[in-house]
Structures are given as structure tokens and as C-alpha cells.
Design an enzyme around this catalytic site. Structure first.
Site: not given
Ligand code: NAP
Length: 286
Positions: A66, A212-213, A219
Site C-alpha cells: 500500500y 466490506p463496502l 452504498l
Molecule cells: N488482502 C487483500 O488482498 C486486500 C484487498 C483489498 C483490501 N484489503 C483490505 O481491506 C480494507 C478495506 O478495503 P477498502 O478500504 O478498499 O474498501 P471498502 O472498505 O469496501 O471501501 C472503502 C471505500 O468506501 C468509501 N467509504 C468508506 N466509508 C464510507 C462511508 N461511511 N460512506 C461513504 N463512503 C465510504 C471510502 O471512501 P472515503 O475515503 O471517501 O471515505 C473508500 O472509497 C483495505 O483498506 C485493506 O486493508 C485487503
């Protein structure tokens, strides 16, 4: 400062001998666009991490890829010395020569070097949870997991986790070294990895649903919005409450770059969904 909104309200989950509140934080979004480079506002990213811990987030997920290297560096800068109980879970398994290239690399020598570098960036002598981010098709899976088992024996890693694996791979890895967590794509609109979740439940392993989102895409889902309106909650809170209710093995770690969204997401810990709401959201399990 005490506050009503707290990740502790989601209950706790164990990762081996460690216990964390069952709502974490994913740090991928803290970096620049596309998880590449520095964020536009580093000071704001540091503040967000500190606010997360202040609100009871004890599980922070990151990876050397990252940024690359940016998210781990920000975490250490914001939180070191880490407050008691805070678990930094990092991972390796990709190299990123450019923003668009995520190249699997599960060679033991790469993983050994990656652990040493993460230890330095995170300012740790032992990483609480180290995850293999992806199986490398060009390397025997047992060799990658075996390298992590060796690092655990050497005291550089406390616990081992996996990501993007199948049920067979979880079982294979667990025969080499105890596995305490698995990350796999999962959210309220996509349960295609139910088999992995069920395996984690059976084996007493934490399941970390990534995206997760669905990166924020889900949304706008009418079903989520309907229940959110009825409960005076937000769609993000309903999506996260659905995950928390779906299984006690679930450890969501949603990512955001905004403090307002962080606080909103932690509010999901207080939202209890009825069996009817779970059913409406597509939960047929008895
Ligand atoms: N192991 C793997 O291969 C792998 C792959 C992907 C992800 N991950 C892990 O999983 C974590 C979660 O994934 P992610 O962060 O990509 O996806 P996510 O949690 O599904 O979604 C994050 C996105 O949703 C938006 N968001 C978050 N809270 C919100 C809210 N309350 N209202 C509206 N929009 C919202 C964020 O934008 P804003 O910034 O504008 O809030 C961001 O664009 C990652 O940070 C990482 O640590 C692991």
C-alpha cells in the site's frame, strides 16, 4: 476522552492469543489515489489513524504494497509507540513496480526480506499478525507458508494469516503453521466466499472481509438504503452491521480517508439488525 461511539461496542474477537475489538480499520485508502504514493494531506491521514484508535479501533490492517510502503510508514508515524492492545496486521505477497502493477511474489526470500522491511517501517521487533497477501502460482504454496512459519519460529511474527485463499489452501497452511485469520472478498451484496467463511468459523479463525463496502459502490443499493432510512442509520452502517451480525468470526476493517466516514462506520457497532432485516438483505442462513 470518552465517547459513546466506540468499536468496543462490536464485541471482541481473538487472533491467537490476542484479543481485539471486532471492528477494525483498513489502511489502503490512506495512501494516494490507487493505493499509490503519499496521500494529498499526510497530516490528515495521521490524525485519522489517531482518531481511529481513540474510538476503540484496535485492529489496523495494512500491507507493504500500500503506497508502496506508505501506509506502514504513516501508521508508525501516527501511532508509535503503539498503545497497549493495538494490533497492526500487515502483509506481503505483491511487488508493485508501478501504480497499476500488482505482481504476486511469494518466494521465501522475498517474504523474508519483506518482513525485515516491515519491521523497520513499523518500528517493531515482532509483527503481531503477518499475512500472505496472495498465493503465488509460480511458487509452491507450502514454500510461501513455510517461510512465514520459519519467521514465526524466529520470533519476527507472532501470528500468521492468509488472504485470497481457498478452503483447501487454508487447511494446507494450517497443517504447516497455525492460521489465525483469512481475508477474502465479502460484503452484503456478494457472499460468493461463504465456504471460506464457514471454514473460518469451523476452525476458529477470524474472517476479514475485504472491500466490506465494495469500495463504496454498494452504498446506493436500494435494499440497504431502505433499511438505513427505517433505522435512521446510514447505508454504510447497515452494510457493516450486516457483516457483524452475519458471523461472530467476522472482523470487518473498512477503509476511509475521512474522519467523518470513520466515525460513521464505527457507529455500525451499535446497530442491531433484526432477523427480518438480515433476511431482506439476503441472509437466508438459519
Ligand atoms: N488482502 C487483500 O488482498 C486486500 C484487498 C483489498 C483490501 N484489503 C483490505 O481491506 C480494507 C478495506 O478495503 P477498502 O478500504 O478498499 O474498501 P471498502 O472498505 O469496501 O471501501 C472503502 C471505500 O468506501 C468509501 N467509504 C468508506 N466509508 C464510507 C462511508 N461511511 N460512506 C461513504 N463512503 C465510504 C471510502 O471512501 P472515503 O475515503 O471517501 O471515505 C473508500 O472509497 C483495505 O483498506 C485493506 O486493508 C485487503
Amino acid at each position: 476522552m470518552t465517547t459513546a461511539v466506540n468499536a468496543a461496542n462490536a464485541g471482541a474477537i481473538v487472533l491467537g492469543d490476542l484479543k481485539v475489538n471486532r471492528l477494525g480499520f483498513g489502511s489502503m485508502r490512506l495512501c494516494g489515489d490507487g493505493a499509490w504514493g503519499l496521500p494529498k494531506n499526510c497530516a490528515a491521514a495521521l490524525k485519522l489513524l489517531q482518531r481511529a484508535v481513540e474510538l476503540g479501533i484496535h485492529f489496523i490492517d495494512t500491507a507493504d504494497s500500500y503506497g508502496s510502503e506508505v501506509a506502514e510508514t504513516l501508521i508508525a508515524e501516527a501511532l508509535y509507540p503503539y498503545p497497549a492492545g493495538v494490533v497492526i496486521a500487515t502483509q506481503s505477497g505483491y511487488t508493485r513496480p508501478t501504480k497499476k502493477n500488482w505482481i504476486p511474489n511469494g518466494r521465501p526470500e522475498h517474504l523474508r526480506k519483506a518482513v525485515e522491511e516491515s519491521l523497520k517501517r513499523l518500528r517493531l521487533s515482532c509483527i503481531d499478525l503477518y499475512q500472505l497477501q496472495i498465493p503465488d502460482l509460480h511458487v509452491p504454496f507450502a514454500d510461501s507458508v513455510g517461510a512465514l512459519a520459519d519467521l514465526r519460529r524466529a520470533g519476527k511474527i507472532r501470528h500468521v494469516g492468509l488472504a485470497s485463499v481457498t478452503v483447501g489452501q487454508i487447511e494446507e497452511a494450517n497443517a504447516i503453521v497455525p492460521i489465525v485469520s483469512v481475508q477474502k472478498y465479502f460484503n452484503v451484496e456478494d457472499h460468493s466466499h461463504d465456504d471460506v467463511l464457514a471454514t473460518c468459523e469451523r476452525m476458529g479463525i477470524a474472517f476479514i472481509p475485504w472491500y466490506p463496502l465494495a469500495s463504496g459502490q454498494l452504498l446506493r443499493s436500494p435494499r440497504l438504503v431502505k433499511i438505513a432510512n427505517e433505522r435512521r442509520a446510514t447505508a454504510a452502517q447497515v452494510a457493516l452491521a450486516w457483516l457483524l451480525t452475519r458471523s461472530p468470526a467476522m472482523l470487518p476493517a473498512p477503509g476511509t480517508g475521512r474522519i467523518a466516514h470513520l466515525e460513521e462506520n464505527i457507529g455500525a457497532a451499535d446497530l442491531k439488525l433484526s432477523a427480518e432485516a438480515m433476511h431482506l438483505l439476503g441472509e437466508p442462513r438459519e
